[in-house]
Write a protein that holds these residues in place. Structure first.
Motif, PDB file in Angstrom:
ATOM      1  N   LEU A 316      61.424  20.191  94.186  1.00  0.00           N
ATOM      2  CA  LEU A 316      62.756  20.573  93.917  1.00  0.00           C
ATOM      3  C   LEU A 316      63.672  19.636  93.357  1.00  0.00           C
ATOM      4  O   LEU A 316      63.156  18.559  92.991  1.00  0.00           O
ATOM      5  CB  LEU A 316      63.555  20.956  95.428  1.00  0.00           C
ATOM      6  N   GLU A 317      65.114  19.786  93.108  1.00  0.00           N
ATOM      7  CA  GLU A 317      65.990  18.908  92.852  1.00  0.00           C
ATOM      8  C   GLU A 317      67.326  18.879  93.700  1.00  0.00           C
ATOM      9  O   GLU A 317      67.368  20.031  93.936  1.00  0.00           O
ATOM     10  CB  GLU A 317      66.450  19.035  91.308  1.00  0.00           C
ATOM     11  N   ALA A 318      67.795  17.909  93.763  1.00  0.00           N
ATOM     12  CA  ALA A 318      69.053  17.840  94.683  1.00  0.00           C
ATOM     13  C   ALA A 318      70.128  16.973  94.045  1.00  0.00           C
ATOM     14  O   ALA A 318      69.673  15.733  93.745  1.00  0.00           O
ATOM     15  CB  ALA A 318      68.712  17.372  96.148  1.00  0.00           C
ATOM     16  N   GLU A 319      71.421  17.474  94.268  1.00  0.00           N
ATOM     17  CA  GLU A 319      72.684  16.730  93.932  1.00  0.00           C
ATOM     18  C   GLU A 319      73.427  16.562  94.917  1.00  0.00           C
ATOM     19  O   GLU A 319      73.653  17.738  95.660  1.00  0.00           O
ATOM     20  CB  GLU A 319      73.254  17.368  92.650  1.00  0.00           C
ATOM     21  N   THR A 320      74.005  15.566  95.183  1.00  0.00           N
ATOM     22  CA  THR A 320      74.920  15.157  96.666  1.00  0.00           C
ATOM     23  C   THR A 320      76.286  16.053  96.190  1.00  0.00           C
ATOM     24  O   THR A 320      76.858  16.135  94.891  1.00  0.00           O
ATOM     25  CB  THR A 320      75.176  13.991  96.777  1.00  0.00           C
ATOM     26  N   GLU A 321      77.073  16.583  97.114  1.00  0.00           N
ATOM     27  CA  GLU A 321      78.372  17.189  96.984  1.00  0.00           C
ATOM     28  C   GLU A 321      79.009  17.062  98.201  1.00  0.00           C
ATOM     29  O   GLU A 321      78.299  16.620  99.136  1.00  0.00           O
ATOM     30  CB  GLU A 321      78.220  18.631  96.568  1.00  0.00           C
ATOM     31  N   GLU A 322      80.344  17.143  98.204  1.00  0.00           N
ATOM     32  CA  GLU A 322      81.053  16.958  99.278  1.00  0.00           C
ATOM     33  C   GLU A 322      81.994  18.313  99.531  1.00  0.00           C
ATOM     34  O   GLU A 322      82.607  18.458  98.551  1.00  0.00           O
ATOM     35  CB  GLU A 322      81.915  15.570  99.437  1.00  0.00           C
ATOM     36  N   ASN A 323      82.209  18.635 100.540  1.00  0.00           N
ATOM     37  CA  ASN A 323      83.011  19.944 100.561  1.00  0.00           C
ATOM     38  C   ASN A 323      84.288  19.550 101.297  1.00  0.00           C
ATOM     39  O   ASN A 323      84.719  18.338 101.267  1.00  0.00           O
ATOM     40  CB  ASN A 323      82.514  20.959 101.890  1.00  0.00           C
ATOM     41  N   GLU A 324      85.510  20.645 101.483  1.00  0.00           N
ATOM     42  CA  GLU A 324      86.841  20.404 101.851  1.00  0.00           C
ATOM     43  C   GLU A 324      86.721  19.482 102.922  1.00  0.00           C
ATOM     44  O   GLU A 324      87.691  18.730 103.476  1.00  0.00           O
ATOM     45  CB  GLU A 324      87.568  21.576 101.887  1.00  0.00           C
ATOM     46  N   ALA A 325      85.796  19.445 104.111  1.00  0.00           N
ATOM     47  CA  ALA A 325      85.916  18.765 105.163  1.00  0.00           C
ATOM     48  C   ALA A 325      85.002  17.449 105.159  1.00  0.00           C
ATOM     49  O   ALA A 325      85.018  16.698 106.151  1.00  0.00           O
ATOM     50  CB  ALA A 325      85.183  19.563 106.325  1.00  0.00           C
ATOM     51  N   ASP A 326      84.956  17.083 103.950  1.00  0.00           N
ATOM     52  CA  ASP A 326      84.334  15.783 103.410  1.00  0.00           C
ATOM     53  C   ASP A 326      82.846  15.535 104.120  1.00  0.00           C
ATOM     54  O   ASP A 326      82.269  14.576 104.546  1.00  0.00           O
ATOM     55  CB  ASP A 326      84.998  14.767 104.140  1.00  0.00           C
ATOM     56  N   ASP A 327      82.226  16.692 104.454  1.00  0.00           N
ATOM     57  CA  ASP A 327      80.937  16.547 104.906  1.00  0.00           C
ATOM     58  C   ASP A 327      79.828  16.809 103.588  1.00  0.00           C
ATOM     59  O   ASP A 327      79.961  17.379 102.723  1.00  0.00           O
ATOM     60  CB  ASP A 327      80.462  18.041 105.671  1.00  0.00           C
ATOM     61  N   LEU A 328      78.911  15.869 103.840  1.00  0.00           N
ATOM     62  CA  LEU A 328      77.813  15.832 102.720  1.00  0.00           C
ATOM     63  C   LEU A 328      76.760  16.792 102.804  1.00  0.00           C
ATOM     64  O   LEU A 328      76.148  17.290 103.704  1.00  0.00           O
ATOM     65  CB  LEU A 328      76.970  14.309 103.126  1.00  0.00           C
ATOM     66  N   THR A 329      76.874  17.254 101.349  1.00  0.00           N
ATOM     67  CA  THR A 329      75.931  18.565 101.234  1.00  0.00           C
ATOM     68  C   THR A 329      75.195  18.441 100.034  1.00  0.00           C
ATOM     69  O   THR A 329      75.448  17.592  99.133  1.00  0.00           O
ATOM     70  CB  THR A 329      76.559  19.796 101.210  1.00  0.00           C
ATOM     71  N   TYR A 330      74.007  19.034  99.811  1.00  0.00           N
ATOM     72  CA  TYR A 330      73.176  19.094  98.629  1.00  0.00           C
ATOM     73  C   TYR A 330      73.035  20.352  97.986  1.00  0.00           C
ATOM     74  O   TYR A 330      72.953  21.239  98.704  1.00  0.00           O
ATOM     75  CB  TYR A 330      71.653  18.570  99.077  1.00  0.00           C
ATOM     76  N   GLU A 331      73.301  20.412  96.766  1.00  0.00           N
ATOM     77  CA  GLU A 331      73.192  21.571  96.048  1.00  0.00           C
ATOM     78  C   GLU A 331      71.804  21.304  95.458  1.00  0.00           C
ATOM     79  O   GLU A 331      71.195  20.434  94.536  1.00  0.00           O
ATOM     80  CB  GLU A 331      73.959  21.892  94.591  1.00  0.00           C
TER      81      GLU A 331
END
Length: 576
Positions: A316-331
């Motif tokens: 797979l491949e993953a890129e870090t993201e942050e949502n409006e609540a500043d929670d760390l997520t990955y696409e």
């Protein structure tokens, strides 16, 4: 569980892991979820695989997964594709029952005996699983050099997907040396006889033509003219089916396997009457996964860099993201050959396997309670003990059934029938299986009694009396439920003997209800499965919850029963 046969020497060659012993490979494969079942007569590994990972139906797919596990490959790999030179033209005569087609051209494939055997195994395993025994998707692989395409627009060559009459053009099918019509194939060819039911009732049969004539009769058999051999280097892959997504994914899995054999993928234009597609579909999908969800499920602390590393080692491949609540997520990006990723949880499972489940340290759950039985389970057990005490044999039947057994053979109408009464116990809109594996199991039963009567039907050779009971699952469509399906547990019982009567059934039901402190009433009612005047509603504590009576003679005749049968059924929750 399905199995796949893998040559360990070929696996070592495709993974460049010559130093790995058979035992090492077996251990590594187990880490992928592939369990060693033994060896074949040819000394190949027989591996049991999870049916969701259809990309591992061939040695090429298994080798790809091992290379990721070993760290030799990383991230998402998408084969390069050349521009289309071939077109599949779909005309208006294509049967409505099989309207979709897809395909690809693969050039420069290195097909030795092992590679050809692997390709055939992959084709047949895909037919058996994702293709639903060719009903949903069927694969044809042809030697491209034996095809002569006609001119079609900007493409150099074209083949035509159409429909023909059963006595239409003749061709020589595989494993034959004589020309046959499609009807001849279905009646005289062994493969045709096997798959005849897929097309026999259609007005026109699916067919694929090139400039020289008919060369494929999907989903039944290919023509001998385009048969693939170890001398074949350029292949034409075509798939037909009832669903575009399914055959596109099957095509992607095949293209990846052939790419591993040195093949170069070339696109094909699929020209429907009102639209055009470029295939194979090797587009990427993405899903968002929360960092804290990964740590919670796996039970370990991970840095973002570690998560990205695990994703790449899982293909797979993953890129870090942050949502409006500043929670760390990955696409996370998903490769085209993965047909199993339906939910972020599937990706977390991939991360766990890349980390190594054996590396996870066991720990006690951080809860302050002890396990116990659910109240419903307690009620079921208590009811079951009472039924056994009343002389019933306890049964456990399948929850699935077909419409004829659930409705027709018990003489009750479906909601689609005129005059159907929803108040009749057992009448309800069934939860059906969209594409059932077997015609015997097409829906969830709406009541338990049909299953009990089927058991009596199968046991007419045994002595009487036969007093049977079941506490079983039943369901029906209910839009007011969150799931759209109302589920319940029912108590069903039958008494089959030469003198079975309504009074016998009521006596036992009354004792059962009394055991739970309930109040039973049995006001007269009508039900098409029971004899008029010998039927009553089951009312417990003032609520109507079931039916009791003597089965109607036409129900007995339908099930070849030569003794009277008294029966009752009601909702288990009424005893609570």
């Amino acid at each position: 569980m399905p199995t796949v046969e893998i040559d360990p020497d070929e696996l070592r060659e495709l993974t460049s892991a010559d130093e790995k012993s058979d035992d090492d490979l077996i251990e590594d494969l187990f880490g992928l979820g592939l369990e060693f079942e033994g060896r074949t007569e040819d000394d190949e590994f027989e591996l049991e695989f999870a049916p969701d990972r259809l990309d591992r139906l061939s040695v090429e797919g298994v080798a790809r997964s091992l290379r990721y596990q070993y760290g030799d490959d990383r991230g998402v790999y998408v084969p390069n594709t050349n521009s289309p030179e071939w077109t599949i033209t779909v005309d208006d005569a294509v049967p409505d029952e099989r309207p979709y087609v897809t395909g690809a051209v693969v050039r420069g494939v290195n097909l030795d005996e092992d590679a050809l055997d692997s390709l055939i195994q992959l084709q047949e395993k895909l037919h058996a699983t994702m293709g639903r025994k060719r009903a949903k998707g069927a694969i044809g692989i042809h030697d491209l050099t034996m095809l002569k395409g006609s001119s079609a627009g900007d493409a150099d060559s074209s083949v035509r997907y159409t429909g023909i009459a059963s006595d239409g053009d003749r061709f020589v099918p595989l494993d034959s040396d004589q020309e046959m019509t499609p009807a001849d194939v279905l009646s005289e060819h062994p493969t045709g006889e096997t798959y005849a039911d897929l097309v026999r009732d259609t007005e026109r049969y699916p067919a694929i033509y090139d400039e020289l004539g008919l060369f494929s009769f999907p989903p039944v058999i290919n023509g001998r003219r385009t048969e693939v051999s170890t001398d074949s280097r350029d292949l034409f892959v075509e798939l037909t089916g009832t669903d575009q997504w399914t055959i596109d994914k099957m095509c992607a899995i095949i293209c990846y396997a052939l790419s591993a054999r040195g093949g170069t993928i070339e696109e094909v234009t699929v020209a429907y009457p009102e639209r055009e597609l470029v295939r194979p579909d090797l587009s990427l999908e993405t899903k968002t996964v929360a960092h804290d969800r990964i740590e919670t499920i796996l039970g370990i602390d991970l840095d973002p860099e570690e998560v990205i590393d695990l994703a790449e080692r899982a293909g797979l491949e993953a890129e870090t993201e942050e949502n409006e609540a500043d929670d760390l997520t990955y696409e996370m990006t998903i490769p085209p050959y993965r047909v199993d990723v339906l939910h972020p949880m599937d990706l977390i499972d991939d991360l766990g396997r890349a980390y190594g489940f054996n590396e996870l340290e066991p720990r006690y759950p951080d809860v302050g309670t002890v396990g116990g039985r659910h109240e419903r389970s307690r009620l079921e057990d208590a009811t079951r003990r009472s039924l056994v005490g009343l002389g019933f044999e306890d049964l456990l039947n399948f929850h699935m059934i077909n419409e004829a057994e659930n409705f027709d053979r018990l003489s009750i109408p479906t909601l689609d029938d005129d005059g159907a009464d929803e108040a009749v116990y057992g009448v309800g809109e069934p939860a059906t299986i969209k594409e059932p594996y077997s015609e015997d199991y097409t829906m969830l039963r709406t009541w338990v009694l049909p299953s009990l009567v089927m058991v009596l039907e199968r046991n007419t050779h045994r002595s009487y009396p036969q007093d049977l009971a079941e506490i079983g699952f039943a369901a029906e469509i209910d839009e007011s439920e969150n799931t759209g399906v109302a589920e319940r547990r029912s108590v069903g019982a039958v008494l089959a003997r030469h003198d079975a009567a309504y009074e016998d059934a009521k006596g036992r039901l009354q004792t059962l209800v009394r055991d739970f402190g309930g109040d039973l009433e049995t006001p007269p009612t009508e039900h098409p499965s029971f004899i008029d005047g010998r039927t009553a509603a089951v009312v417990i504590d003032g609520e109507e919850v079931g039916v009791i009576g003597e089965l109607h003679p036409k129900v007995l005749v339908e099930h070849d029963l030569e003794v009277p049968v008294a029966a009752f059924e009601f909702d288990l929750e009424a005893l609570n």
